[in-house]
Design an enzyme around this catalytic site. Structure first.
Site, short mmCIF file in Angstrom:
data_model
loop_
_atom_site.label_atom_id
_atom_site.label_comp_id
_atom_site.label_asym_id
_atom_site.label_seq_id
_atom_site.Cartn_x
_atom_site.Cartn_y
_atom_site.Cartn_z
N TYR A 52 0.82 -1.22 0.00
CA TYR A 52 0.00 0.00 0.00
C TYR A 52 0.85 1.27 0.00
O TYR A 52 0.40 2.31 -0.49
CB TYR A 52 -1.02 -0.03 1.14
N ASN A 86 -12.53 3.14 -6.14
CA ASN A 86 -11.11 3.51 -6.15
C ASN A 86 -10.68 4.06 -4.80
O ASN A 86 -11.43 4.76 -4.12
CB ASN A 86 -10.84 4.54 -7.25
N HIS A 103 -14.35 1.25 -1.03
CA HIS A 103 -13.25 0.35 -0.64
C HIS A 103 -12.15 1.07 0.13
O HIS A 103 -11.03 0.56 0.24
CB HIS A 103 -12.67 -0.34 -1.89
N GLY A 168 -15.58 2.38 -15.96
CA GLY A 168 -14.28 1.77 -15.71
C GLY A 168 -14.24 0.72 -14.62
O GLY A 168 -13.27 0.65 -13.87
N SER A 170 -14.86 -3.60 -13.94
CA SER A 170 -15.10 -4.90 -14.58
C SER A 170 -16.36 -5.57 -14.03
O SER A 170 -16.78 -6.60 -14.55
CB SER A 170 -13.89 -5.80 -14.37
P1 OAD Z 1 -10.70 -3.89 -12.65
O1 OAD Z 1 -9.22 -3.83 -12.84
O2 OAD Z 1 -11.30 -5.19 -12.30
O3 OAD Z 1 -11.44 -3.40 -13.97
C1 OAD Z 1 -11.04 -2.23 -14.63
C2 OAD Z 1 -12.03 -1.95 -15.74
O4 OAD Z 1 -11.67 -0.71 -16.34
C3 OAD Z 1 -12.05 -2.99 -16.87
O5 OAD Z 1 -13.39 -3.33 -17.17
C4 OAD Z 1 -11.40 -2.25 -18.05
O6 OAD Z 1 -11.96 -2.65 -19.31
C5 OAD Z 1 -11.77 -0.82 -17.73
N1 OAD Z 1 -10.85 0.20 -18.28
C6 OAD Z 1 -9.53 0.11 -18.56
N2 OAD Z 1 -9.06 1.28 -19.01
C7 OAD Z 1 -10.10 2.14 -19.02
C8 OAD Z 1 -10.24 3.53 -19.37
N3 OAD Z 1 -9.20 4.24 -19.80
N4 OAD Z 1 -11.47 4.10 -19.24
C9 OAD Z 1 -12.53 3.36 -18.80
N5 OAD Z 1 -12.45 2.07 -18.46
C10 OAD Z 1 -11.25 1.47 -18.56
O7 OAD Z 1 -11.08 -2.73 -11.60
P2 OAD Z 1 -12.37 -2.58 -10.68
O8 OAD Z 1 -13.58 -3.05 -11.39
O9 OAD Z 1 -12.36 -1.20 -10.17
O10 OAD Z 1 -10.90 -3.84 -4.63
O11 OAD Z 1 -12.04 -3.57 -9.51
C11 OAD Z 1 -12.90 -3.68 -8.43
C12 OAD Z 1 -12.16 -3.95 -7.15
O12 OAD Z 1 -11.30 -5.07 -7.34
C13 OAD Z 1 -11.21 -2.84 -6.74
O13 OAD Z 1 -11.87 -1.79 -6.04
C14 OAD Z 1 -10.25 -3.55 -5.87
C15 OAD Z 1 -10.02 -4.77 -6.74
O14 OAD Z 1 -9.55 -5.88 -6.14
C16 OAD Z 1 -10.18 -3.99 -3.52
O15 OAD Z 1 -8.96 -3.96 -3.49
C17 OAD Z 1 -11.02 -4.22 -2.30
#
Ligand code: OAD
Length: 227
Positions: A52, A86, A103, A168, A170
């Site tokens: 971190y 985020n 989170h 943004g 997944s």
């Molecule tokens: P992910 O890394 O799972 O997903 C990122 C998403 O962003 C994907 O669907 C990409 O297609 C999309 N992406 C990439 N570049 C982009 C851009 N320039 N503009 C828009 N979208 C874009 O991240 P999260 O869904 O945020 O939790 O992950 C959820 C949680 O999993 C996080 O908060 C974290 C992680 O483990 C904890 O640590 C508790």
């Protein structure tokens, strides 16, 4: 109009902050269970702090991008509530003031004994850095396997929204991924993501297959006026 914006790592990708999944993602280089669980903290707190500390340095060196700024500008015309997965503060630095962190926040730390004892933290954390109750400080982050206390207020925001904007993420981490399902059945849902995330198909969900840096402006200029 009341707009609930749900953001994930892709929101900050164009600010140079790594996403979690996919090629080059953070979870490709680290095992979640080694750095982002309560068990990891008990087993090897120094490793967790190091992980971190690296995230915090990255966030402090980054800047809000056009997508963050566009959302802040949107709040001058509409009632915009951002719910972010985020841990960075790029929405706040762009000027958004209604930001709920599901989170946690990397620029804060808290007592490992008392979750309510939270302090600002903009430098590296080390073993021996203590909260005012004498307990070790840990990152103010929700780890896998922990409760998500901000879900309840987040659900309230989504329930009251006229429009849902999902940017943004997944959509694989719960309960965050379930949030939009609490919206009014007539509320349209727009998803900004260069790749379509895993979501059940529904007529009220529309995809804007763009990055956040252009997709938010597209939503504001081309879509919102027609709603
Ligand atoms: P992910 O890394 O799972 O997903 C990122 C998403 O962003 C994907 O669907 C990409 O297609 C999309 N992406 C990439 N570049 C982009 C851009 N320039 N503009 C828009 N979208 C874009 O991240 P999260 O869904 O945020 O939790 O992950 C959820 C949680 O999993 C996080 O908060 C974290 C992680 O483990 C904890 O640590 C508790």
């Amino acid at each position: 109009m009341r707009i609930a914006v749900l953001t994930g790592a892709g929101m900050s990708a164009d600010s140079g902050i790594q996403t979690f999944r996919g090629a080059g993602g953070l979870w490709e280089g680290h095992r979640v269970e080694d750095v982002a669980t309560p068990e990891a903290w008990l087993r090897d707190p120094a490793l967790v702090l190091q992980f971190y500390n690296e995230r915090r340095r990255g966030v402090l060196a980054a800047q809000s991008n056009r997508g963050h700024l566009a959302l802040a500008e949107l709040a001058q015309q509409h009632d915009v509530h951002i719910i972010t997965q985020n841990i960075d503060d790029l929405h706040e630095r762009a000027g958004s003031n209604k930001v709920l962190h599901l989170h946690g926040e990397i620029v804060k730390a808290r007592s490992e004994r008392n979750a309510g004892l939270i302090v600002d933290c903009r430098t590296d954390l080390h073993l021996g850095d203590l909260a005012s109750d004498g307990a070790q400080l840990r990152p103010h982050i929700v780890w896998f396997g922990e409760m998500v206390p901000m879900m309840e207020p987040a659900i309230g925001i989504v329930e009251d929204a006229d429009v849902i904007l999902i940017i943004g993420t997944s959509m694989v981490v719960y309960p965050a991924a379930s949030l939009f399902q609490y919206s009014k059945p007539q509320a349209p849902v727009f998803v900004i993501n260069p790749e379509q995330p895993e979501m059940s198909r529904s007529a009220r969900i529309q995809f804007i297959t763009q990055r956040a840096v252009t997709g938010v402006d597209h939503f504001i200029q081309e879509i919102l006026p027609a709603l």
